[in-house]
Enzyme design. Structure first.
Site, mmCIF file in Angstrom:
data_model
loop_
_atom_site.group_PDB
_atom_site.id
_atom_site.type_symbol
_atom_site.label_atom_id
_atom_site.label_comp_id
_atom_site.label_asym_id
_atom_site.label_seq_id
_atom_site.Cartn_x
_atom_site.Cartn_y
_atom_site.Cartn_z
ATOM 1 N N SER A 65 48.382 33.355 26.479
ATOM 2 C CA SER A 65 48.734 34.185 27.593
ATOM 3 C C SER A 65 48.191 35.460 27.121
ATOM 4 O O SER A 65 47.662 36.370 27.939
ATOM 5 C CB SER A 65 49.848 33.918 27.755
ATOM 6 N N CYS A 76 51.941 28.125 26.427
ATOM 7 C CA CYS A 76 52.416 28.113 27.471
ATOM 8 C C CYS A 76 51.963 27.326 28.563
ATOM 9 O O CYS A 76 52.531 26.086 29.279
ATOM 10 C CB CYS A 76 52.655 29.377 28.117
ATOM 11 N N CYS A 122 55.657 26.083 28.478
ATOM 12 C CA CYS A 122 56.589 26.150 29.540
ATOM 13 C C CYS A 122 55.885 25.593 30.800
ATOM 14 O O CYS A 122 56.746 25.241 31.856
ATOM 15 C CB CYS A 122 56.825 27.597 29.703
ATOM 16 N N LYS A 137 55.988 21.539 30.713
ATOM 17 C CA LYS A 137 57.643 21.430 30.538
ATOM 18 C C LYS A 137 58.441 21.632 31.937
ATOM 19 O O LYS A 137 59.153 20.492 32.353
ATOM 20 C CB LYS A 137 58.187 22.134 29.229
ATOM 21 N N ALA A 195 38.160 30.757 14.448
ATOM 22 C CA ALA A 195 37.684 31.870 13.859
ATOM 23 C C ALA A 195 38.827 32.487 12.711
ATOM 24 O O ALA A 195 39.768 32.399 12.869
ATOM 25 C CB ALA A 195 37.386 32.968 14.841
ATOM 26 N N TYR A 255 66.736 26.457 23.242
ATOM 27 C CA TYR A 255 66.249 26.085 24.546
ATOM 28 C C TYR A 255 65.382 24.796 24.621
ATOM 29 O O TYR A 255 65.464 24.042 25.634
ATOM 30 C CB TYR A 255 65.697 27.287 25.370
ATOM 31 N N GLU A 314 66.373 21.495 26.772
ATOM 32 C CA GLU A 314 65.662 21.294 28.017
ATOM 33 C C GLU A 314 65.034 19.877 28.063
ATOM 34 O O GLU A 314 65.217 19.118 28.815
ATOM 35 C CB GLU A 314 64.457 22.398 28.053
ATOM 36 N N ASP A 347 53.453 35.731 20.221
ATOM 37 C CA ASP A 347 54.416 35.122 19.125
ATOM 38 C C ASP A 347 54.221 35.143 17.731
ATOM 39 O O ASP A 347 54.809 35.102 16.672
ATOM 40 C CB ASP A 347 54.461 33.581 19.606
ATOM 41 N N HIS A 404 74.406 34.793 53.431
ATOM 42 C CA HIS A 404 75.351 33.558 53.557
ATOM 43 C C HIS A 404 74.658 32.757 54.302
ATOM 44 O O HIS A 404 73.946 33.143 55.468
ATOM 45 C CB HIS A 404 76.618 34.092 54.104
ATOM 46 N N GLU A 433 74.661 34.695 46.897
ATOM 47 C CA GLU A 433 75.619 35.653 47.591
ATOM 48 C C GLU A 433 77.035 36.052 46.572
ATOM 49 O O GLU A 433 77.768 36.926 46.559
ATOM 50 C CB GLU A 433 76.146 35.399 48.966
#
Length: 453
Positions: A20, A48, A53, A56, A120, A183, A187, A309, A442, A447
């Site tokens: 990314s 990702c 992500c 997943k 590379a 996480y 998950e 990262d 609502h 809310e």
């Protein structure tokens, strides 16, 4: 004329890693008129898109149907007992990954970025060498190689897998042990539990999801236990054995061993900086292997930068994208920019999901002293009719001196979707009164954020 004219570089920018951050940097640099090349040894899209992500989250959607199909009966739908076919979901998810990889490749091509589908390594402050042996020069080099799952140094670790391999399983396991408390661990615990597996989450410490608000973490633990997920805390792994029938036995310090069909290590990720030639050209790394960079993502070598990262600043895809964009604007766009790492929203796509932005209550008390805390503990309307006791919890942390909202923490259905908009208010420094002055939408779960008293 004094001296020979300097030979031009092959490219203005050479990016190592087409995830990314690298793809965004390459695209933006090219849009500024730079000649750009990018090398990727595996697949375009990075963690990702290919093994993180995105696939997943598709598994999360698939898992949620287990509850939705049951709940549908309470809403009048005559839903028969349904079987789950892991291979159908797996194949459809992998097909979508292929689609997204193609889109990333098309993006690079449309911006005239040269893509080399091979590894590379850096061989000079302005040069890289491809696995094929080709040497390429560039005025600037950007490292965006991401991070990689860590395996514990225990006997039999090779019998387990990481999140990288989960998306390619031949079948859905009956018994799963997940090592970790972050996480990723939570998950996949939720995912496989919904698929009907017997799940045990093993954590070496007494806490999970460090960095998230304690009340929200406790609520997820309560709900996870009620769903049948087992937890073993203060349980470091000692070794893993493989039995004759192919099943595994996971041995834990000071505890009974656990038999399972699948062991997933979700014990952290390390920067993927090894074997890139960084030390040979003087690029400094920290003790964990992360590339040291300044506010503009420049390394200790003037012509070499790093984003994402591999720098271990904040391991989130949107952060890598921001860093890559800021780098390209700074170096090629004549618009020096840095990334603001304050108030970054985050989510855990557990069952139910968690979302948070800003300071936890504990952090706010440490930094600010006096704080006000507002909570709403409720059952979502859908859960009430479905006969589910599962309760959502929304929490707002306010600076008592200024009335500014400094933290929002949520667990409940669609919490990440709701928090994204609310994070704008926290980032903007709005006060609790601004929430109070906003009329509720609502009936909705969202809310509750403007009805906190």
């Amino acid at each position: 004329m004094n001296g020979a004219a300097a030979m031009p570089y092959d490219f203005d920018l050479f990016v190592i890693g087409a995830g990314s951050g690298g793809v965004r940097a390459a695209r933006i640099a090219a849009s500024h008129g730079a000649s750009v090349a990018i090398a990727e040894e595996y697949r375009v899209g990075g963690t990702c898109v290919i093994r993180g992500c995105v696939p997943k989250k598709l598994l999360v959607y698939g898992a949620h149907f287990a509850e939705d199909l049951k709940d549908a009966r309470r809403f009048g739908w005559n839903v028969p007992d349904c079987d789950f076919d892991w291979t159908v979901l797996r194949n459809n998810v992998l097909a979508d990954v292929d689609r997204l990889e193609g889109m990333y490749g098309n993006t690079l091509e449309s911006h005239n970025v040269r893509l080399f589908r091979e590894r590379a390594t850096i061989t000079g402050v302005h040069s890289v060498t491809l696995a094929s042996g080709r040497a390429i020069t560039a005025k600037y080099i950007l490292i965006a190689t991401g991070a990689w799952p860590m395996l514990p140094e225990i006997e039999g670790a090779e019998h387990g897998i990481t999140s990288n391999e989960v998306f390619h399983l031949d079948e859905c396991p009956r018994r799963v042990v997940i090592a970790g408390g972050g996480y990723i661990a939570n998950e996949f615990a939720g995912i496989f539990n919904e698929f009907g597996a017997h799940v045990t989450l093993v954590n070496r410490s007494d806490q999970m999801l460090r960095g998230y608000d304690a009340q929200i973490r406790d609520r997820l633990l309560q709900i996870s236990l009620s769903k049948g997920i087992n937890f073993r805390f203060n349980a470091p792994l000692e070794r893993v054995g493989k039995r004759e029938d192919g099943t595994l036995r996971v041995h834990i310090r000071d505890g009974d061993p656990i038999d399972c069909d699948l062991l997933i290590f979700a014990t952290g990720r390390r920067p993927k900086s090894d074997e890139l030639g960084l030390e040979d050209v003087g690029v400094e790394l920290d003790g964990k292997g992360a590339i040291r960079v300044d506010d503009h993502s420049r390394t200790s070598v003037e012509s070499i930068y790093a984003v994402g990262d591999v720098t271990d600043r904040v391991q989130l895809t949107p952060v890598a994208i921001r860093e890559g964009h800021a780098f390209a604007d700074t170096v090629f766009g004549g618009n020096p920019r840095t990334v603001d790492y304050g108030c970054i929203p985050s989510a855990v796509f557990s069952h139910p999901p968690i979302a948070a932005v800003g300071m936890t209550e504990a952090e706010a008390r440490d930094r600010l002293g006096a704080v006000k805390v507002y909570t709403s503990d409720f059952r979502a309307m859908k859960n009430v009719l479905a006969g589910r006791d599962e309760r959502a919890l929304y929490k707002m942390v306010v600076d008592a001196a200024t009335e500014r909202v400094v933290g929002l923490h949520m667990i409940g259905p669609d919490a990440p979707e709701i928090l994204q908009a609310a994070a704008v208010a926290v980032k903007a420094g709005l006060t609790k009164q601004a929430f109070d002055d906003t009329i509720a939408l609502h009936p909705s779960m969202a809310e509750e954020l403007v009805l906190l008293r």
